[in-house]
Design an enzyme around this catalytic site. Structure first.
Site, PDB file in Angstrom:
ATOM      1  N   SER A 160       0.810  -1.219   0.000  1.00 45.46           N
ATOM      2  CA  SER A 160       0.000   0.000   0.000  1.00 45.46           C
ATOM      3  C   SER A 160       0.847   1.274   0.000  1.00 45.46           C
ATOM      4  O   SER A 160       0.392   2.332  -0.434  1.00 45.46           O
ATOM      5  CB  SER A 160      -0.949   0.005   1.197  1.00 45.46           C
ATOM      6  N   ASP A 400      -2.401   6.339  12.195  1.00 45.51           N
ATOM      7  CA  ASP A 400      -1.648   5.561  11.208  1.00 45.51           C
ATOM      8  C   ASP A 400      -0.356   6.324  10.902  1.00 45.51           C
ATOM      9  O   ASP A 400      -0.366   7.353  10.226  1.00 45.51           O
ATOM     10  CB  ASP A 400      -2.502   5.394   9.938  1.00 45.51           C
ATOM     11  N   HIS A 403       1.407   5.123   6.702  1.00 48.76           N
ATOM     12  CA  HIS A 403       1.038   5.690   5.403  1.00 48.76           C
ATOM     13  C   HIS A 403       1.224   7.212   5.408  1.00 48.76           C
ATOM     14  O   HIS A 403       1.295   7.831   6.467  1.00 48.76           O
ATOM     15  CB  HIS A 403      -0.413   5.318   5.073  1.00 48.76           C
TER      16      HIS A 403
END
Ligand code: NAG
Ligand code: NAG
Ligand code: NAG
Ligand code: NAG
Ligand code: NAG
Ligand code: NAG
Ligand code: NAG
Length: 429
Positions: A160, A400, A403
């Site tokens: 990702s 998070d 990311h």
């Protein structure tokens, strides 16, 4: 979480030790890096790949005025020299030229990365330019980027993080593509952005371990159950055949635990491997494919280094107990977080050195290490849904710090990729 933190603390280097020369032998092992936070972030994986409801394409940022562009020449000062290490440098405040595109003007951004839209109150993280110490990066020119991939395919392969680099590249070029001439298709495990007038495509291929694994389904996968086929890349590589520019990346999925279940040879013989051993074997498999399939006259291959995480604020601010949440500025002093495993980096480096085919290693770890301010933190989604107010007020559980927001750090990686492509680009008049 607390137990993991205590475990982890044992391995912590002093945060002012950039070169890590004094790290303990434990550095050689893979640490049980990522606690619950990471695991749940990875569970959603590429859910976005098929579930996004894609806004229809609109080109607000640019209208073609019927002008013809002159043939594109690469200026000598735009070709980075071999001796310049573009990965050594600093982030410079530049709110005039940056960001290179606006979050609300790129219709292809997924909810996961649109931090402002998701409620992030500050936007300074978008205004930093990467400045190498001894040379300048060429200014990213979307026209030139498109020219360089005319009649070609550019493909990002990985997890990702790599998908964000793909998204970034699409946004970097999309503003100059006339309405109706660019389109994004989701063909899991791929995303394909085609630019009609250039007969070009920018693509993304989901392969979180590069080699085959049970996590290869584009949407239904979890980092908790990992089973990797260290000796096989074939199911993926058939999609990589003949691609003109390939950009690989694989790291964070390996780092869930120090051991990983894998097979080598017989599919019935599942064994636990040290992650470093497993990673080495996987890269050998990948390297064999590169040697047998890449035509260096026609194709270019890149490998991205580890994208750093900022899960523990005590690493850059001793005594604190948070994560990347509410960080507003890049780290100024030399810094290397314990999440970026140097052993894995050495394995990649070694594998690339052994190859007869040149693969360019883009060592973006250090530059990204500085950017504790640029992660999505709580301004993102989880399992396909934006975080609720309650979740947002609990950044320690829901932040998070793996990311990145877009526009942001992955744009700088693409500026570097662009610089490397430009370096070798022959202008044909
Ligand atoms: C850009 O940054 C400078 C220095 O921090 C500040 O004075 C100026 O207001 C900023 N401009 C914009 C458009 O944000
Ligand atoms: C269009 O792009 C494809 C894929 O990159 C390439 O194989 C093909 O030769 C291109 N067509 C022309 C007319 O150049
Ligand atoms: C690879 O492809 C074969 C044949 O299509 C299939 O049976 C197998 O499940 C695939 N392996 C993975 C890991 O997807
Ligand atoms: C996801 O995969 C698991 C195991 O492979 C399977 O049992 C489950 O039904 C799948 N879920 C969906 C929504 O496809
Ligand atoms: C490997 O698989 C076994 C059996 O499913 C499981 O008990 C074990 O925890 C797994 N090991 C790792 C490192 O995930
Ligand atoms: C990794 O493997 C080596 C031998 O290959 C072994 O000595 C070491 O203890 C293993 N490390 C871990 C963390 O299991
Ligand atoms: C990548 O950069 C880091 C930090 O500058 C350095 O320590 C490391 O040796 C580099 N890795 C390779 C393979 O060049």
């Amino acid at each position: 979480m607390h137990i993991l933190r205590v475990d982890f603390n044992i391995f912590l280097p002093s945060s002012s030790d950039p070169k890590m020369k004094t790290r303990s032998p434990l550095d050689r092992q893979v640490q049980s890096l990522f606690p619950l936070a990471l695991a749940s972030v990875l569970i959603i994986g590429t859910a976005r790949l098929v579930l996004d409801n894609l806004r229809s394409y609109r080109s607000d940022a640019f209208r073609l005025r019927g002008e013809h562009r002159v043939p594109m020449l690469v200026l000598p000062e735009d070709r980075i020299r071999d001796e310049c290490d573009v990965f050594q440098g600093q982030w410079v405040w530049d709110n005039v030229s940056y960001p290179l595109y606006r979050e609300d003007q790129c219709p292809y951004l997924v909810k996961q990365v649109t931090c402002l839209k998701n409620g992030r109150p500050d936007s300074m993280y978008q205004n930093w330019r990467w400045q190498p110490n001894r040379c300048n990066l060429p200014r990213f020119d979307p026209w030139m980027m498109l020219e360089m991939i005319r009649n070609k395919r550019l493909m990002f392969v990985g997890d990702s993080i790599q998908r964000t680099q793909f998204d970034s590249m699409v946004c970097l070029v999309q503003s100059v593509i006339p309405e109706g001439k660019g389109s994004l298709r989701r063909v899991p495990p791929r995303k394909i952005f085609t630019i009609k007038d250039y007969n070009a495509s920018i693509e993304y291929y989901w392969a979180p371990f590069i080699v085959e694994s049970i996590s290869d389904h584009a949407t239904n996968h979890t980092v908790h159950k990992r089973l990797v086929k260290l000796d096989s890349v074939a199911n993926h590589s058939k999609y990589w055949e003949g691609v003109d520019v390939l950009v690989f990346e694989s790291y964070v999925w390996w780092m869930h635990k120090p051991q990983i279940n894998a097979t080598y040879g017989s599919r019935d013989n599942v064994r636990e491997y040290n992650v470093t051993d497993a990673y080495r074997l996987a890269l050998e498999t990948w390297a064999n494919w590169i040697e047998s399939s890449i035509d260096p006259q026609k194709q270019k291959v890149f490998f991205m280094s580890t994208s750093p995480t900022h899960l523990w604020s005590w690493e850059w601010r001793p005594g604190s107990d948070g994560n990347c949440f509410s960080e507003l500025y890049p780290i100024q002093s030399p810094y290397w977080g314990s999440g970026s495993n140097l052993e894995i980096m050495k394995i990649v480096h070694h594998a690339l050195r052994q190859l007869k085919i040149h693969v360019t290693f883009l060592n973006i770890t250090q530059m990204s290490e500085f950017r504790k301010d640029a992660h999505t933190s709580v301004f993102t989604e989880r399992k396909g849904k934006l975080l609720t107010k309650e979740q947002r007020s609990d950044p320690k559980s829901f932040g998070d710090c793996i990311h990145w927001c877009l526009p942001g750090v992955p744009d700088a990686w693409n500026e570097i990729l662009y610089a490397y492509l430009l370096k070798d680009h022959r202008t044909i008049l």
